[in-house]
Motif scaffolding. Structure first.
Motif, mmCIF file in Angstrom:
data_model
loop_
_atom_site.group_PDB
_atom_site.id
_atom_site.type_symbol
_atom_site.label_atom_id
_atom_site.label_comp_id
_atom_site.label_asym_id
_atom_site.label_seq_id
_atom_site.Cartn_x
_atom_site.Cartn_y
_atom_site.Cartn_z
ATOM 1 N N LEU A 616 -58.077 34.147 -13.095
ATOM 2 C CA LEU A 616 -58.809 34.713 -11.962
ATOM 3 C C LEU A 616 -58.430 36.179 -11.752
ATOM 4 C CD1 LEU A 616 -58.675 31.793 -9.355
ATOM 5 C CD2 LEU A 616 -60.726 32.728 -10.431
ATOM 6 N N TYR A 617 -57.144 36.481 -11.818
ATOM 7 C CA TYR A 617 -56.712 37.877 -11.706
ATOM 8 C C TYR A 617 -57.393 38.727 -12.779
ATOM 9 C CZ TYR A 617 -52.798 36.783 -8.515
ATOM 10 O OH TYR A 617 -52.025 36.411 -7.453
ATOM 11 N N TYR A 618 -57.419 38.219 -13.989
ATOM 12 C CA TYR A 618 -58.015 38.961 -15.097
ATOM 13 C C TYR A 618 -59.500 39.226 -14.823
ATOM 14 C CZ TYR A 618 -59.278 40.335 -19.834
ATOM 15 O OH TYR A 618 -59.743 41.027 -20.921
ATOM 16 N N ASN A 619 -60.220 38.195 -14.360
ATOM 17 C CA ASN A 619 -61.644 38.349 -14.065
ATOM 18 C C ASN A 619 -61.877 39.333 -12.924
ATOM 19 O OD1 ASN A 619 -62.183 36.517 -16.054
ATOM 20 N ND2 ASN A 619 -62.655 34.806 -14.686
ATOM 21 N N ASN A 620 -60.858 39.470 -12.066
ATOM 22 C CA ASN A 620 -60.956 40.380 -10.930
ATOM 23 C C ASN A 620 -60.389 41.766 -11.262
ATOM 24 O OD1 ASN A 620 -61.906 40.557 -8.235
ATOM 25 N ND2 ASN A 620 -59.795 40.525 -7.462
ATOM 26 N N LYS A 621 -60.131 41.991 -12.573
ATOM 27 C CA LYS A 621 -59.626 43.268 -13.082
ATOM 28 C C LYS A 621 -58.239 43.616 -12.539
ATOM 29 C CE LYS A 621 -64.112 45.383 -14.134
ATOM 30 N NZ LYS A 621 -64.858 44.110 -14.100
ATOM 31 N N GLN A 622 -57.479 42.584 -12.125
ATOM 32 C CA GLN A 622 -56.091 42.796 -11.695
ATOM 33 C C GLN A 622 -55.193 42.484 -12.901
ATOM 34 O OE1 GLN A 622 -57.125 40.252 -7.990
ATOM 35 N NE2 GLN A 622 -55.301 41.381 -7.367
ATOM 36 N N TYR A 623 -55.248 43.371 -13.885
ATOM 37 C CA TYR A 623 -54.672 43.071 -15.187
ATOM 38 C C TYR A 623 -53.148 42.932 -15.157
ATOM 39 C CZ TYR A 623 -59.376 44.397 -16.576
ATOM 40 O OH TYR A 623 -60.749 44.463 -16.692
ATOM 41 N N GLU A 624 -52.471 43.752 -14.358
ATOM 42 C CA GLU A 624 -51.019 43.658 -14.311
ATOM 43 C C GLU A 624 -50.585 42.321 -13.708
ATOM 44 O OE1 GLU A 624 -49.112 46.925 -12.489
ATOM 45 O OE2 GLU A 624 -49.949 48.439 -13.849
ATOM 46 N N LYS A 625 -51.273 41.907 -12.631
ATOM 47 C CA LYS A 625 -50.954 40.620 -12.023
ATOM 48 C C LYS A 625 -51.259 39.477 -12.981
ATOM 49 C CE LYS A 625 -50.927 40.811 -7.013
ATOM 50 N NZ LYS A 625 -51.469 40.202 -5.769
#
Length: 630
Positions: A616-625
């Motif tokens: 979900l983080y990845y899909n939300n472009k929160q790549y570091e998280k």
């Protein structure tokens, strides 16, 4: 109790397994509140909580029902939960030590109180006061109070048959940081036990503080837990005297229909998901709960019990249930004991000259091997020493054991023999199987055989099969890619069986599309609350403004039911995940993420949650998280 859901978008194809989430779950007339409603008419129940003052206690019932009281007194229901003291505690607390899985617990007394010194949520030993006892035989458990209203059941219990301490899970290593540790969610009284061990329970969970204010009217399972609160009944009797006519406030009467009675007992004797805020005797079972279906890891591939699923799921598979045999045909309603010993119990219906003879069972007469239950009710041990028979009353099928690895009574007793031997000798004694049992179609599907879907489709549409089997086949078919069978699922949304409707809604809800909206909308007015709530989740990707005017009022009512359902179960990981999935359906990825984060807060080493959250983080472009979480 557990909750199971399927994936709902392309994102979930990455980790569909995650949705096997532990939701971590045992009168006087015909005018009962459980009366079935018309299928095409939606009924929105009040949801009112019954005041404690409406429950008058067993001593009041005893005034008029002394025979029933005598049978109930001392029963498993009577002793379901008690305040811990010298009269209720059965175990040896005389400075006794018990060690299992590297943990040593010491049981001792301090004045009139009882204590245990054992490992806590931080992995260190602490002293805990025993406040409640749970059950009497074959084991008794002990409960301690934790901060914020949490009550926890010790993993070490007392074997009241062998009179010794024992580990409920002796071969299962659990460390203090795990959800399954006794001090955490897996053995939490508030959400795992209370609803069925006391009367008129209100869990009262506060998600914001992860705290409880759990209340009950009566500490144990008293008369009113089954028959309903006594205030109205007693008032009617006092007013009418000898002219008394039942008002319909009583539940579970001699007039209750057999299958209806099974449903009423089932609320505590099944593994299930809760859909109402609290059980209040309104509506039917499916307005409050939805049972666990026959699925892998919980049931054997042929439907026999495997995990701790209690009785309902197996009994409703049986020919007994289909032919209106009910719980009280075998068990006394108040003492809970069997009505007859040995084969006399089965001889109530089955002619002993035909069945209770070596010509039928091929074993020496009057031995353990010649008992009907030995062949037709094999069971398993749960909680260490609690033997529970399978209530599906099936004929042993060692031939299916050879094919699918399922157990059978023959090789279960003849430990020195294998399934092939059992199958060969069964055929020699009884001949070839001359009828098709549903398990022959269910087992290939559950074990994912190449053409297993064919038998599942047959079961789904065969109304001569038990409802739970049809619903289970409906759910299991999704393992073969639900999108290949959409028309089959759509046709079952209008099925006479609410269980089947619910399973169909669950499967179609797993597909993130609005193509089925027109088929779902009528189910917003389904007579069963659990089906309405499942439907609302299925409509998650449809905005409220898109709901046709004819269904807007029902949609708003079910929306309230849905969020009450989520709030009630928010102390389970599964409910927090369901909430997150709902927001993802709505396109609100941030709220979905927040729900997954909150799920980790109550089970912070659950790697399935973490995997999905990272995606979900990845899909939300929160790549570091995403990277950190992975």
């Amino acid at each position: 109790m557990k909750l199971y859901n399927n994936s709902i978008s392309s994102f979930y194809k990455i980790s569909a397994f995650f949705f096997l989430i532990v939701f971590a779950f045992s009168s006087c007339d015909k005018k009962t509140a459980y009366k079935e409603v018309e299928k095409d008419k939606g009924v929105f129940l009040s949801g009112k909580i019954i005041p404690d003052s409406h429950f008058l206690g067993d001593q009041k019932c005893k005034e008029c029902h002394q025979d029933q009281f005598k049978k109930w007194e001392g029963s498993h229901h009577d002793k379901a939960m008690q305040i811990a003291d010298s009269t209720t505690i059965l175990a040896n607390f005389n400075n006794k030590k018990f060690t299992s899985q590297g943990v040593t617990s010491k049981f001792y007394k301090k004045g009139n109180d009882f204590y245990v010194n054992t490992d806590g949520p931080d992995g260190k030993n602490h002293d805990y006061k025993i406040v409640y006892t749970f059950g009497i035989t074959p084991l008794q458990q002990y409960i301690v109070q934790f901060p914020d209203g949490h009550y926890q059941c010790l993993r070490t219990a007392w074997d009241s048959v062998k009179n010794k301490w024992f580990d409920l899970y002796p071969d299962f290593k659990v460390v203090h940081s795990e959800w399954l540790h006794w001090s955490r969610g897996g053995l939490n009284w508030n959400n795992m036990c209370a609803d069925c061990h006391s009367t008129n329970v209100r869990k009262n969970y506060d998600e914001s503080t992860h705290s409880y204010n759990t209340e009950f009217s009566i500490i144990n399972v008293n008369c009113e837990a089954c028959h309903g609160s006594g205030k109205q009944h007693v008032s009617d009797v006092e007013k009418m005297g000898e002219q008394y006519v039942a008002s319909g406030s009583f539940q579970m009467t001699t007039e209750t229909e057999p299958k209806q009675l099974v449903d009423q007992c089932a609320r505590c004797h099944m593994r299930r998901e809760q859909f109402s805020e609290a059980f209040n005797f309104e509506g039917t079972m499916l307005d409050h709960y939805y049972p666990q279906l026959l699925e892998e890891r919980l049931y054997q591939a042929d439907g026999q019990i495997l995990d701790e699923v209690y009785v309902y799921g197996s009994f409703t598979q049986s020919k007994m249930y289909q032919n209106d045999v009910t719980c009280t045909n075998c068990h006394d309603a108040h003492s809970l004991k069997l009505k007859f010993d040995g084969n006399k119990l089965c001889a109530q219906c089955h002619v002993p000259e035909t069945y209770d003879t070596p010509k039928h069972h091929f074993h020496p007469q009057n031995t353990e091997s010649s008992k009907c239950v030995s062949c037709h009710m094999p069971g398993r041990y749960y909680m260490g020493n609690d033997f529970r028979p399978d209530h599906s009353f099936r004929v042993p099928r060692p031939d299916l054991s050879v094919k699918y690895g399922t157990p059978n009574a023959c090789s279960g007793c003849h430990k020195d023999k294998d399934d092939a031997w059992a199958a060969k000798n069964f055929t020699k004694l009884f001949g070839a199987v001359d009828s098709i049992h549903f398990s022959e179609k269910l087992a290939p599907g559950i074990t994912m055989q190449p053409n297993g879907h064919e038998g599942l489709i047959d079961l789904m549409h065969d109304k001569n099969q038990p409802e739970i089997v049809r619903a289970s086949a409906t759910k299991v078919l999704s393992n073969y890619n639900a999108q290949n069978f959409v028309q089959d699922y759509i046709s079952l949304l209008n099925d006479d069986s609410a269980l089947v409707r619910g399973a169909s809604v669950d499967v179609l809800s797993s597909v993130n599309t609005s193509e089925y909206t027109s088929y779902f909308l009528p189910l917003l007015e389904d007579p069963k609350r659990s089906i309405r709530i499942k439907t609302f989740f299925g409509l998650g990707n449809v905005s409220e403004s898109e709901i046709p005017e004819a269904y807007k009022e029902s949609y708003k009512k079910v929306k309230k039911e849905f969020f009450t359902h989520l709030k009630t179960n928010a102390d389970f990981v599964g409910a927090r995940i369901k909430k997150g999935n709902y927001y993802i359906k709505k396109g609100n990825l941030q709220k979905g993420i927040e729900s997954y984060e909150s799920a980790l807060e109550i089970d912070n080493i659950n790697n399935q949650i973490r995997l999905n959250l990272a995606t979900l983080y990845y899909n939300n472009k929160q790549y570091e998280k995403a990277e950190e979480t992975f």
